[in-house]
Design a protein around this motif. Structure first.
Motif, PDB file in Angstrom:
ATOM      1  N   GLU A   1       0.859   1.415   2.798  1.00 56.23           N
ATOM      2  CA  GLU A   1       1.562   0.303   2.159  1.00 56.23           C
ATOM      3  C   GLU A   1       3.013   0.345   2.598  1.00 56.23           C
ATOM      4  OE1 GLU A   1       2.399  -1.945  -2.119  1.00 56.23           O
ATOM      5  OE2 GLU A   1       1.229  -0.094  -2.086  1.00 56.23           O
TER       6      GLU A   1
ATOM      7  N   ARG B   1       3.125  -7.624  -1.542  1.00 55.51           N
ATOM      8  CA  ARG B   1       2.800  -6.248  -1.186  1.00 55.51           C
ATOM      9  C   ARG B   1       2.045  -6.295   0.136  1.00 55.51           C
ATOM     10  NH1 ARG B   1      -0.019  -3.248  -6.126  1.00 55.51           N
ATOM     11  NH2 ARG B   1       0.059  -1.527  -4.617  1.00 55.51           N
TER      12      ARG B   1
ATOM     13  N   SER C   1       1.061  -3.991 -10.460  1.00 47.65           N
ATOM     14  CA  SER C   1       0.112  -3.066 -11.086  1.00 47.65           C
ATOM     15  C   SER C   1      -1.269  -3.092 -10.444  1.00 47.65           C
ATOM     16  CB  SER C   1      -0.026  -3.388 -12.581  1.00 47.65           C
ATOM     17  OG  SER C   1       1.210  -3.217 -13.246  1.00 47.65           O
ATOM     18  N   LEU C   2      -1.473  -3.958  -9.468  1.00 42.69           N
ATOM     19  CA  LEU C   2      -2.787  -4.036  -8.836  1.00 42.69           C
ATOM     20  C   LEU C   2      -3.126  -2.725  -8.128  1.00 42.69           C
ATOM     21  CD1 LEU C   2      -2.983  -7.556  -7.133  1.00 42.69           C
ATOM     22  CD2 LEU C   2      -4.134  -6.788  -9.214  1.00 42.69           C
ATOM     23  N   THR C   3      -4.348  -2.288  -8.294  1.00 41.92           N
ATOM     24  CA  THR C   3      -4.857  -1.156  -7.523  1.00 41.92           C
ATOM     25  C   THR C   3      -5.651  -1.725  -6.357  1.00 41.92           C
ATOM     26  OG1 THR C   3      -4.978   0.248  -9.487  1.00 41.92           O
ATOM     27  CG2 THR C   3      -6.276   0.917  -7.567  1.00 41.92           C
TER      28      THR C   3
ATOM     29  N   ASP D   1      -7.542  -1.563  -2.720  1.00 41.51           N
ATOM     30  CA  ASP D   1      -8.279  -0.715  -1.782  1.00 41.51           C
ATOM     31  C   ASP D   1      -7.966  -1.208  -0.369  1.00 41.51           C
ATOM     32  OD1 ASP D   1     -10.021   0.740  -0.255  1.00 41.51           O
ATOM     33  OD2 ASP D   1     -11.786   0.356  -1.500  1.00 41.51           O
ATOM     34  N   SER D   2      -6.873  -0.697   0.194  1.00 40.76           N
ATOM     35  CA  SER D   2      -6.422  -1.190   1.497  1.00 40.76           C
ATOM     36  C   SER D   2      -7.423  -0.876   2.598  1.00 40.76           C
ATOM     37  CB  SER D   2      -5.053  -0.599   1.843  1.00 40.76           C
ATOM     38  OG  SER D   2      -5.114   0.815   1.931  1.00 40.76           O
TER      39      SER D   2
END
Length: 238
Positions: A229, A219, A189-191, A193-194
């Motif tokens: 991703e 991930r 569930s992590l958002t 910021d790649s």
């Protein structure tokens, strides 16, 4: 005179029966090293961009079969490309390449992949019909990291410093990083910021956690390699 068509295969790795799952790879097979496209890095990069999978693998048959008792070995040159750049190693595209070759050549049960920088990789067809591959370990390079580096990672992932257990930079297709987080965090569930992580790690950014049963969840983000991703990855987290 136009170039002759090349066969390609779209393979889902890390899945058994469900279509459109796992991690996809495109496999392109040249007829021989005499095909000029097999030496054209820019052509391969552009075709990989057209496929737009996280990786496209290119195979070049190198010589005839080598039979030793019950082992039949075939050899191929192997290169991997994201939609933007060539990378030194890719696990799922190697697995997909081996599956493709074994499917096309039922008599072969061993493959040697000759690569540019990762040495010779070996794939085996097991007695049960599965495919196993050997891959080189990627050495990490533990080092002191600056407070600004740490802060960038924390802000990009959206966790507190207490929820980040370890940050390990290493070299793979550029500056990469493995971030181990608390197993109680909901990783899925992590958002993330790649793009922010890419400011300090332009290769792979791997966020991983391990639970008490030794299962590892990860991930992987690689916007610097044109992969926002990746669907599945296992190589750098072993």
């Amino acid at each position: 005179m136009s170039a002759s068509p090349l066969p390609f295969h779209l393979i889902n790795a890390f899945t058994t029966s469900s279509p459109h799952t796992g991690n996809q790879a495109a496999i392109v097979i040249f007829p021989s090293g005499n095909d000029p496209r097999s030496h054209d890095t820019e052509w391969m990069r552009l075709v990989a961009r057209d496929f737009n999978y996280s990786e496209t693998a290119y195979l070049v048959p190198l010589d005839v079969k080598d039979k030793d008792q019950s082992t039949v070995t075939v050899r191929f040159g192997l290169r991997w490309f994201t939609p933007e750049v060539e990378v030194p190693l890719c696990g799922h595209a190697t697995l997909a390449s081996a599956f493709t070759i074994f499917s096309l050549d039922p008599s072969a049960n061993r493959i040697e992949f000759i690569t540019k920088v990762s040495g010779t990789l070996v794939a085996l067809r097991t007695p049960s019909g599965d495919v196993s591959i050997s891959l080189p370990a990627i050495p990490s390079s533990p080092s002191e990291i600056s407070s600004s580096y740490q802060e960038t990672i924390i802000n990009a992932i959206g966790l507190t410093s207490g929820e980040i257990l370890e940050v390990t930079p290493y070299e793979f297709a550029g500056k990469s990083v493995i971030v181990q987080i608390d197993p109680n965090v909901d990783l899925a569930s992590l958002t993330v910021d790649s793009r922010a992580i890419a400011l300090v790690a332009d290769g792979l950014s791997i966020i991983t956690q391990a639970n008490a049963s030794t299962e590892i969840s990860s991930r992987v983000f690689a916007p610097g390699l044109a992969v926002d991703e990746d669907s599945v990855i296992f190589l750098p987290t072993l």
